[in-house]
Design a protein around this motif. Structure first.
Motif, short mmCIF file in Angstrom:
data_model
loop_
_atom_site.label_atom_id
_atom_site.label_comp_id
_atom_site.label_asym_id
_atom_site.label_seq_id
_atom_site.Cartn_x
_atom_site.Cartn_y
_atom_site.Cartn_z
N VAL A 81 130.88 36.27 106.64
CA VAL A 81 129.55 36.03 107.19
C VAL A 81 128.52 35.99 106.07
O VAL A 81 127.61 35.16 106.06
CB VAL A 81 129.20 37.10 108.24
CG1 VAL A 81 127.75 37.00 108.67
CG2 VAL A 81 130.14 36.97 109.42
N ASN A 82 128.69 36.89 105.08
CA ASN A 82 127.74 36.91 103.98
C ASN A 82 127.72 35.60 103.22
O ASN A 82 126.67 35.11 102.81
CB ASN A 82 128.06 38.06 103.02
CG ASN A 82 127.75 39.40 103.65
OD1 ASN A 82 127.53 39.48 104.86
ND2 ASN A 82 127.74 40.45 102.84
N GLN A 83 128.90 35.00 103.03
CA GLN A 83 128.95 33.69 102.35
C GLN A 83 128.20 32.64 103.16
O GLN A 83 127.43 31.84 102.60
CB GLN A 83 130.40 33.23 102.18
CG GLN A 83 131.09 33.82 100.97
CD GLN A 83 132.58 33.52 100.98
OE1 GLN A 83 133.16 33.21 102.04
NE2 GLN A 83 133.21 33.63 99.84
N ILE A 84 128.43 32.65 104.46
CA ILE A 84 127.76 31.66 105.30
C ILE A 84 126.25 31.84 105.23
O ILE A 84 125.49 30.88 105.11
CB ILE A 84 128.26 31.75 106.75
CG1 ILE A 84 129.75 31.38 106.79
CG2 ILE A 84 127.45 30.85 107.68
CD1 ILE A 84 130.38 31.51 108.16
N LEU A 85 125.80 33.12 105.29
CA LEU A 85 124.36 33.38 105.18
C LEU A 85 123.82 32.82 103.86
O LEU A 85 122.77 32.19 103.83
CB LEU A 85 124.08 34.89 105.24
CG LEU A 85 124.21 35.56 106.62
CD1 LEU A 85 123.96 37.06 106.50
CD2 LEU A 85 123.26 34.95 107.61
N ALA A 86 124.57 33.06 102.78
CA ALA A 86 124.09 32.63 101.47
C ALA A 86 124.02 31.10 101.37
O ALA A 86 123.16 30.57 100.68
CB ALA A 86 125.00 33.18 100.37
N GLN A 87 124.92 30.41 102.09
CA GLN A 87 124.89 28.93 102.05
C GLN A 87 123.79 28.35 102.91
O GLN A 87 123.16 27.35 102.56
CB GLN A 87 126.20 28.38 102.62
CG GLN A 87 127.34 28.33 101.66
CD GLN A 87 128.64 28.16 102.42
OE1 GLN A 87 128.65 27.62 103.53
NE2 GLN A 87 129.73 28.63 101.85
N THR A 88 123.57 28.98 104.08
CA THR A 88 122.67 28.36 105.04
C THR A 88 121.22 28.77 104.84
O THR A 88 120.31 28.01 105.17
CB THR A 88 123.08 28.73 106.48
OG1 THR A 88 123.13 30.16 106.57
CG2 THR A 88 124.42 28.15 106.83
N LEU A 89 121.02 29.97 104.29
CA LEU A 89 119.66 30.46 104.15
C LEU A 89 118.76 29.50 103.35
O LEU A 89 117.64 29.22 103.77
CB LEU A 89 119.65 31.86 103.52
CG LEU A 89 118.25 32.42 103.31
CD1 LEU A 89 117.54 32.62 104.63
CD2 LEU A 89 118.28 33.73 102.53
N PRO A 90 119.22 28.99 102.19
CA PRO A 90 118.34 28.09 101.42
C PRO A 90 117.86 26.89 102.24
O PRO A 90 116.71 26.48 102.13
CB PRO A 90 119.22 27.64 100.26
CG PRO A 90 120.24 28.70 100.11
CD PRO A 90 120.49 29.23 101.49
#
Ligand SMILES: Nc1ncnc2c1ncn2[C@@H]1O[C@H](COP(=O)(O)OP(=O)(O)O)[C@@H](O)[C@H]1O
Ligand SMILES: [Mg+2]
Lengths: 306, 344
Positions: free
Chosen positions: A86-95
């Motif tokens: 989930v953390n990876q997905i957050l890091a990709q989508t947040l920007p």
């Protein structure tokens, strides 16, 4: 001031826990689960899956594990996006979402404040009427209507701008989604600015400023703006929260790989860790942004003491 | 001491509202000498503020407009100046102190900056000079610890202290004319006396002219050289202070004088009030605007607008019966003088 900030930060923790507990409860109450689609699975396989993800444990064990994850800041693996945390997905989508949101709110501030100030200074002029009519329109047209209309005009008819997809920053792809997301805030800020400036321009201290022989520009920018923009500053707290839900819609319309789009997918898929992760992240974000707004308010208005 | 600083001729300032044309100031003329203190009194709504905002050309427009007249300041008609030329006079040669010190200072700006912007603009001060000057001005108007408090925001000051700051701002560029519009009305009685004393002292030190507006004759008694009494946008009486108090020639002035508290006379009695209310200046009757409230009013008063009668070269009254009222005042004064001499 310092103690005020600490107090607000401390309060954030239980608030976020309440929010995610409610979210977790709602996911559990909803029928269906992440592994089954229309077709029922053979019982043995279902049993395996439930054991693998700990779904066979009593609810309080599962709840405790989820809270533990959140407190550690590690939301675990997505159930649907295989192999991605989930953390990876957050890091990709947040920007993606942050770019969209910040650009939209920045644009809304610049255009809204400029239009509102002009309208107030030239009250009852044609300029005032036109900008306020546009603002009324901006407030009443929802973004899921505005987005497709803009696409229809500027992409499908005029071929000026790409209709969808992420092209990084900066790119022409951003224009329509940012406009769509920004419109309602622009309109609202223009109206707030106009009302705030009109009130301030009538006040005694503006008369004092004029009696000093200051130019109209100094009167407006040096003396009137601060007080006139206070309503805009207080609006910014709730606005940012709504902005986040706005990105959900706009990312969907324009097929942008942002937090909002993933959030919808996660909800449809019952991807519980991803839902919890996004909800926890955005609620922390909203609380921090609100804190920042309150601090800014205190900096602008010296009468406020925390 | 000699020479006319300000000369106002037939000033008319109207407000065009939904209820009609509010003739807030309607044909006002007067002169102000250099170094003179002129008191303007009258009940609220009589046009005192509008008259003086007209001098500063600060009438909100719309709805207001200076319809006609001349405002000659030091030989120049202010009404003929461009906005830019007018801004060079405001705050520099003519300053204004307003009624409510709680709302007249910018709450979002440090006191230092509010003072500094004046001398930076009009006197070409650098930041340093302006800052030093700001402290000096605060000391001059009696703010204790000026050096430490100059950077505070207005909310850290009491009402009386804020009015001192307003006065410091008004005097920062050593104006030739200070207009103080009810500078003490919003303050406690003890503070009122201090502020009036301060204006008096600063006036003595600088030799500027002062227009002191108030609805309270008691306030101007010890301050003004001459007094103008205004009612319904018009000058009802104008006279040197001593004459106006001793021998008023207008029933409205007499009413105002009776409503000034006098402990010797009114001990235990209820304070006198002029009956009725000031008129609506959008709908004035054809005759004397004071007639409906005047004990002496005759048929003529309600029908014809009164003449501006000259009692003496420096004493005028707007009344059909000015000479009679004056004669009566003189009789009263002589009777009083006799009883003062003869306490039996
Ligand atoms: N901005 C305005 N719009 C309409 N009427 C006004 C305005 N300012 C003042 N007036 C009217 O002008 C008249 C004189 O007001 P003013 O000069 O403020 O009286 P005062 O003698 O108490 O200072 C009043 O009837 C008031 O209602
Ligand atoms: Mg007034």
């Amino acid at each position: 001031m310092f103690r005020f900030i600490i107090r607000r930060l401390v309060i954030t923790v239980p608030l976020v826990l309440v929010v995610i507990s409610l979210t977790w409860g709602l996911i559990r109450l909803a029928p269906g689960n992440f592994y089954s689609s229309e077709k029922a699975l053979p019982p043995a396989i279902e049993k395996n899956i439930r054991e693998k993800y700990g779904l066979d444990k009593p609810w309080y064990v599962q709840y405790g594990r989820m809270i533990g994850n959140v407190l550690r800041g590690d939301f675990g693996l997505s159930l649907r996006y295989q192999g991605q945390s989930v953390n990876q997905i957050l890091a990709q989508t947040l920007p993606v979402s942050a770019t969209l949101g910040l650009l939209a709110y920045g644009l809304a501030l610049v255009v809204g404040v400029a239009a509102g100030t002009l309208a107030a200074v030239k009250q009852n002029s044609r300029l005032d009427y036109i900008s306020m009519a546009l603002a009324m329109l901006g407030i009443s047209v929802p973004n899921f209507v505005l987005g497709p209309i803009l696409v229809l005009i500027f992409s499908l008819n005029l071929y000026w701008l790409p209709p969808s997809r992420w092209g990084g920053f900066p790119s022409w792809n951003l224009v329509l989604p940012v406009l769509t997301l920004s419109a309602v805030y622009m309109a609202y800020i223009a109206r707030l600015t106009r009302a705030g400036m009109l009130e301030v321009l009538r006040s005694d201290y503006i008369r004092t400023a004029r009696a000093k022989g200051l130019s109209e520009r100094a009167v407006i920018f040096r003396h009137a703006m601060r007080g006139g923009l206070l309503p805009v500053v207080s609006f910014t707290g709730p606005a940012l929260a709504f902005l986040i839900s706005g990105t959900v819609v706009v990312e969907r319309i324009f097929a942008l790989p942002g937090l909002g789009n993933y959030f919808i997918n996660a909800s449809l898929n019952r991807d519980e860790p991803l839902i919890i992760g996004i909800v926890a992240f955005t609620s922390i974000l909203i609380m921090l942004l609100n804190l920042a707004v309150d601090i800014a308010y205190g900096l602008i208005d010296p009468r406020i003491r925390y | 001491m000699d020479g006319i600083l300000l000369s106002i001729r037939d000033l008319r300032t109207y407000f065009y509202t939904e209820d009609g044309i509010v003739k807030a100031v309607d044909g006002v003329s007067f002169d102000l000498r250099r170094g003179e203190t002129l008191g303007i009194v009258g009940e609220s709504g009589s046009g005192k503020s509008v008259a003086n905002l007209s001098i500063m050309r600060l009438i909100p427009e719309p709805p207001g407009r200076i319809v006609s007249g001349e405002i000659i300041f030091d030989g120049e008609d202010l009404l003929a100046l461009t906005p830019r030329e007018m801004r060079r006079i405001r705050g520099k040669r003519i300053s204004m102190v307003f009624q409510d010190p709680m709302t007249s200072l910018n709450p979002f700006m440090r006191i230092s900056r509010q003072l500094m912007e004046l001398t930076q603009l009009h006197l070409g001060h650098t930041k340093r000079q302006a800052y030093a000057h700001a402290i000096e001005m605060l000391e001059r108007v009696g703010i204790p610890d000026a050096r430490m408090r100059v950077d505070s925001y207005p909310h850290a000051f009491s009402g009386g202290m804020r009015q001192r700051v307003m006065i410091a701002m008004a005097l920062a560029c050593e104006p030739e004319l200070l207009i103080a519009d009810e500078p003490t009305t919003a303050l406690d009685v003890t503070i009122q006396a201090q502020i009036l004393e301060l204006i008096k002292r600063l006036k003595r030190e600088t030799g500027m002219s002062v227009i002191l507006i108030t609805h309270d004759l008691g306030v101007v008694a010890g301050m003004a050289d001459r007094i103008i009494v205004m009612y319904a946008g018009k000058i009802f009486e104008i006279a040197p202070t001593a004459k106006l108090f001793a021998t008023p020639a207008n029933p409205y002035t007499k009413g105002l004088l009776r409503s000034v508290p006098d402990p010797a006379r009114d001990a235990g009695r209820e304070l006198y009030q002029i009956p009725g209310l000031p008129p609506d200046v959008a709908r004035l009757p054809p005759g004397c605007p004071f007639a409906p409230r005047c004990a002496l009013a005759q048929e003529r008063c309600r029908r014809e607008f009164p003449p501006f009668v000259q009692i003496a070269p420096d004493h005028h009254s707007l009344c059909h019966f000015a000479t009679e009222v004056y004669a009566e005042s003189v009789r009263e004064k002589e009777a009083k003088g006799a009883s003062d001499l003869n306490p039996l």
